[in-house]
Design an enzyme around this catalytic site. Structure first.
Site, PDB file in Angstrom:
ATOM      1  N   LYS A 154      -8.531   5.863   8.357  1.00  0.00           N
ATOM      2  CA  LYS A 154      -7.507   4.825   8.493  1.00  0.00           C
ATOM      3  C   LYS A 154      -6.242   5.580   8.884  1.00  0.00           C
ATOM      4  O   LYS A 154      -5.552   6.133   8.025  1.00  0.00           O
ATOM      5  CB  LYS A 154      -7.327   4.048   7.193  1.00  0.00           C
ATOM      6  CG  LYS A 154      -6.413   2.837   7.349  1.00  0.00           C
ATOM      7  CD  LYS A 154      -6.497   1.938   6.132  1.00  0.00           C
ATOM      8  CE  LYS A 154      -5.569   0.747   6.282  1.00  0.00           C
ATOM      9  NZ  LYS A 154      -6.262  -0.440   6.748  1.00  0.00           N
TER      10      LYS A 154
ATOM     11  N   GLY B  97      -8.195  -0.020  11.517  1.00  0.00           N
ATOM     12  CA  GLY B  97      -6.783  -0.210  11.836  1.00  0.00           C
ATOM     13  C   GLY B  97      -6.005  -0.762  10.664  1.00  0.00           C
ATOM     14  O   GLY B  97      -6.542  -1.032   9.591  1.00  0.00           O
TER      15      GLY B  97
END
Length: 132
Positions: A25, A102
């Protein structure tokens, strides 16, 4: 949390098939003070099956749970694509597959004219290639 659930499922499926799987991430806002890590980042790490530094799994981490560009500005940090790409490269060298989650939607701003879609492009994610 839907993105995390899907990313965790992909990582578990890859790991169960014997692939070396890592979750990433690149930008996360909202760090659990007890754990010292963003909950999504922790879930991705637990679902994968390789050891990798937290700084590679989550190069830009912000305590405040707000939009990434706001968290970065308040922390006095510029979110740059080059460190994200470098971290991804290090993960890719350890893994057969890197699942990248994301922050928010594809067009969530990161600052300086960049958004999450730019991260996907810089990393060469298949979802953003011309053949997708």
């Amino acid at each position: 949390m839907g993105k995390t659930v899907a990313a965790v499922a992909l990582l578990r499926a890859c790991a169960s098939r014997g692939l070396r799987a890592a979750g990433m991430k690149p930008v996360a806002a909202g760090i659990d003070p007890q754990a010292g890590v963003n909950a999504d980042v922790a879930a991705l790490a637990a679902a994968g099956n390789i050891d990798a530094p937290l700084a590679d799994r989550n190069p830009f981490a912000f305590a405040e749970a707000v939009a990434p560009h706001l968290a970065a500005a308040r922390a006095g940090v510029a979110i740059e694509l080059a460190p994200i790409a470098a971290a991804y490269s290090r993960l890719a060298a350890r893994a057969d597959i890197v699942v990248v989650e994301g922050a928010g939607g594809a067009l969530v701003p990161l600052g300086r004219g960049a958004d999450m879609l730019d991260v996907a492009r810089v990393l060469g994610c298949r979802c953003c290639s011309s053949s997708a």
